[in-house]
Scaffold this motif. Structure first.
Motif, PDB file in Angstrom:
ATOM      1  N   LYS A 130      34.895  54.650  45.924  1.00 54.45           N
ATOM      2  CA  LYS A 130      34.028  54.827  47.094  1.00 54.45           C
ATOM      3  C   LYS A 130      32.584  55.032  46.666  1.00 54.45           C
ATOM      4  O   LYS A 130      31.667  54.481  47.279  1.00 54.45           O
ATOM      5  CB  LYS A 130      34.519  56.006  47.931  1.00 54.45           C
ATOM      6  N   GLU A 131      32.377  55.814  45.631  1.00 50.59           N
ATOM      7  CA  GLU A 131      31.039  56.083  45.122  1.00 50.59           C
ATOM      8  C   GLU A 131      30.342  54.788  44.689  1.00 50.59           C
ATOM      9  O   GLU A 131      29.148  54.608  44.908  1.00 50.59           O
ATOM     10  CB  GLU A 131      31.140  57.050  43.937  1.00 50.59           C
ATOM     11  N   LYS A 132      31.097  53.877  44.086  1.00 53.34           N
ATOM     12  CA  LYS A 132      30.539  52.608  43.619  1.00 53.34           C
ATOM     13  C   LYS A 132      30.475  51.553  44.725  1.00 53.34           C
ATOM     14  O   LYS A 132      30.071  50.426  44.483  1.00 53.34           O
ATOM     15  CB  LYS A 132      31.359  52.085  42.441  1.00 53.34           C
ATOM     16  N   LYS A 133      30.909  51.931  45.916  1.00 57.12           N
ATOM     17  CA  LYS A 133      30.909  51.057  47.094  1.00 57.12           C
ATOM     18  C   LYS A 133      31.768  49.806  46.892  1.00 57.12           C
ATOM     19  O   LYS A 133      31.444  48.718  47.362  1.00 57.12           O
ATOM     20  CB  LYS A 133      29.484  50.699  47.504  1.00 57.12           C
ATOM     21  N   TRP A 134      32.885  49.993  46.170  1.00 51.32           N
ATOM     22  CA  TRP A 134      33.836  48.907  45.996  1.00 51.32           C
ATOM     23  C   TRP A 134      34.790  48.820  47.179  1.00 51.32           C
ATOM     24  O   TRP A 134      35.548  47.871  47.299  1.00 51.32           O
ATOM     25  CB  TRP A 134      34.650  49.117  44.718  1.00 51.32           C
TER      26      TRP A 134
ATOM     27  N   GLU B 163      36.055  36.889  51.640  1.00 58.07           N
ATOM     28  CA  GLU B 163      35.326  36.110  50.650  1.00 58.07           C
ATOM     29  C   GLU B 163      34.829  37.004  49.508  1.00 58.07           C
ATOM     30  O   GLU B 163      34.899  36.627  48.334  1.00 58.07           O
ATOM     31  CB  GLU B 163      34.149  35.366  51.296  1.00 58.07           C
ATOM     32  N   ILE B 164      34.335  38.191  49.847  1.00 61.86           N
ATOM     33  CA  ILE B 164      33.848  39.131  48.830  1.00 61.86           C
ATOM     34  C   ILE B 164      34.991  39.570  47.923  1.00 61.86           C
ATOM     35  O   ILE B 164      34.868  39.581  46.697  1.00 61.86           O
ATOM     36  CB  ILE B 164      33.170  40.348  49.498  1.00 61.86           C
ATOM     37  N   GLN B 165      36.133  39.922  48.506  1.00 58.34           N
ATOM     38  CA  GLN B 165      37.269  40.406  47.709  1.00 58.34           C
ATOM     39  C   GLN B 165      37.855  39.292  46.844  1.00 58.34           C
ATOM     40  O   GLN B 165      38.250  39.537  45.700  1.00 58.34           O
ATOM     41  CB  GLN B 165      38.339  41.023  48.609  1.00 58.34           C
ATOM     42  N   ILE B 166      37.908  38.085  47.371  1.00 59.67           N
ATOM     43  CA  ILE B 166      38.412  36.962  46.573  1.00 59.67           C
ATOM     44  C   ILE B 166      37.465  36.681  45.413  1.00 59.67           C
ATOM     45  O   ILE B 166      37.899  36.429  44.289  1.00 59.67           O
ATOM     46  CB  ILE B 166      38.648  35.717  47.461  1.00 59.67           C
ATOM     47  N   GLN B 167      36.164  36.767  45.657  1.00 57.83           N
ATOM     48  CA  GLN B 167      35.197  36.572  44.569  1.00 57.83           C
ATOM     49  C   GLN B 167      35.319  37.685  43.531  1.00 57.83           C
ATOM     50  O   GLN B 167      35.233  37.425  42.331  1.00 57.83           O
ATOM     51  CB  GLN B 167      33.762  36.509  45.117  1.00 57.83           C
ATOM     52  N   ARG B 168      35.539  38.924  43.963  1.00 54.60           N
ATOM     53  CA  ARG B 168      35.756  40.028  43.022  1.00 54.60           C
ATOM     54  C   ARG B 168      36.973  39.731  42.160  1.00 54.60           C
ATOM     55  O   ARG B 168      36.961  39.922  40.947  1.00 54.60           O
ATOM     56  CB  ARG B 168      35.964  41.352  43.773  1.00 54.60           C
ATOM     57  N   TRP B 169      38.061  39.282  42.794  1.00 56.94           N
ATOM     58  CA  TRP B 169      39.296  38.955  42.083  1.00 56.94           C
ATOM     59  C   TRP B 169      39.022  37.891  41.020  1.00 56.94           C
ATOM     60  O   TRP B 169      39.406  38.044  39.859  1.00 56.94           O
ATOM     61  CB  TRP B 169      40.348  38.489  43.092  1.00 56.94           C
ATOM     62  N   LYS B 170      38.343  36.807  41.428  1.00 59.08           N
ATOM     63  CA  LYS B 170      38.060  35.723  40.495  1.00 59.08           C
ATOM     64  C   LYS B 170      37.210  36.219  39.325  1.00 59.08           C
ATOM     65  O   LYS B 170      37.445  35.837  38.173  1.00 59.08           O
ATOM     66  CB  LYS B 170      37.352  34.579  41.219  1.00 59.08           C
ATOM     67  N   SER B 171      36.237  37.065  39.586  1.00 58.18           N
ATOM     68  CA  SER B 171      35.363  37.591  38.529  1.00 58.18           C
ATOM     69  C   SER B 171      36.135  38.458  37.546  1.00 58.18           C
ATOM     70  O   SER B 171      35.958  38.341  36.328  1.00 58.18           O
ATOM     71  CB  SER B 171      34.217  38.394  39.138  1.00 58.18           C
ATOM     72  N   VAL B 172      36.987  39.337  38.061  1.00 59.44           N
ATOM     73  CA  VAL B 172      37.781  40.212  37.185  1.00 59.44           C
ATOM     74  C   VAL B 172      38.724  39.386  36.321  1.00 59.44           C
ATOM     75  O   VAL B 172      38.829  39.606  35.116  1.00 59.44           O
ATOM     76  CB  VAL B 172      38.557  41.260  38.014  1.00 59.44           C
ATOM     77  N   ILE B 173      39.403  38.430  36.937  1.00 59.59           N
ATOM     78  CA  ILE B 173      40.350  37.589  36.201  1.00 59.59           C
ATOM     79  C   ILE B 173      39.617  36.814  35.107  1.00 59.59           C
ATOM     80  O   ILE B 173      40.054  36.783  33.957  1.00 59.59           O
ATOM     81  CB  ILE B 173      41.086  36.614  37.155  1.00 59.59           C
ATOM     82  N   ALA B 174      38.503  36.203  35.443  1.00 57.89           N
ATOM     83  CA  ALA B 174      37.748  35.414  34.464  1.00 57.89           C
ATOM     84  C   ALA B 174      37.259  36.300  33.316  1.00 57.89           C
ATOM     85  O   ALA B 174      37.372  35.928  32.143  1.00 57.89           O
ATOM     86  CB  ALA B 174      36.571  34.720  35.143  1.00 57.89           C
ATOM     87  N   ARG B 175      36.735  37.478  33.641  1.00 59.91           N
ATOM     88  CA  ARG B 175      36.203  38.367  32.598  1.00 59.91           C
ATOM     89  C   ARG B 175      37.304  38.828  31.652  1.00 59.91           C
ATOM     90  O   ARG B 175      37.179  38.717  30.434  1.00 59.91           O
ATOM     91  CB  ARG B 175      35.512  39.573  33.238  1.00 59.91           C
TER      92      ARG B 175
END
Length: 164
Positions: free
Chosen positions: A75-79, A105-117
């Motif tokens: 929550k602090e990081k506004k995730w 769209e935001i959550q799917i992009q977060r997912w893609k970023s985490v997976i790629a990283r």
């Protein structure tokens, strides 16, 4: 694409269903205790969970290691942008058919970023740390897979078959 009459973003191809994630062991068995009533009871029949009020137990995690932050930190990081307890609850609701324009769209992009990283940092199975493996499981991904169109298709087929 549609699954059971509900739209599904074809660029979003998690590896595991919510039920599979719970059975494998995520978040020390604690994540869903206070909200499990909101989800199908069969998801929890073989879930690795602690009892309500008990502390998390990392031995219930698939990789037997802590690999998450506290809800207050998210929550602090506004995730967390809704009443969901983070990405996993958002995914579980998405899986059930809830759609939130903009947030999806935001959550799917977060997912893609985490997976790629994370997958980009695993060169071989020797490079896998239990913490990275558990983190990827929290994002419904198998550490052995690279995010390729072929794997996305395989995962979407798995999700589609599990929902029928």
């Amino acid at each position: 694409m549609e699954i059971n009459g509900v739209s599904w973003d074809e660029n979003f191809a998690p590896r595991y269903t919510p039920k599979e994630m719970l059975e494998m062991g995520i978040f020390g068995g604690k994540y869903f205790n206070d909200i499990k009533k909101d989800f199908p009871s069969e998801w929890f029949e073989n879930a690795k969970m602690v009892k309500l009020g008990e502390p998390s137990d990392i031995t219930l995690n698939y990789f037997k290691i802590k690999s998450s932050q506290k809800l207050s930190q998210w929550k602090e990081k506004k995730w967390i942008m809704t009443d969901d307890h983070g990405w996993v609850q958002w995914y579980f609701n998405y899986y059930l058919g809830r759609r939130l324009p903009g947030e999806d769209e935001i959550q799917i992009q977060r997912w893609k970023s985490v997976i790629a990283r994370h997958t980009g940092q695993i060169k071989s199975e020797k490079d896998l740390t239990p913490k990275r493996g558990q983190a990827l499981l929290h994002w419904s991904w198998d550490y052995r897979d690279k995010p390729t169109p072929e794997i996305f298709k395989k995962n979407l087929n798995h999700i589609f078959l599990s929902k029928n």
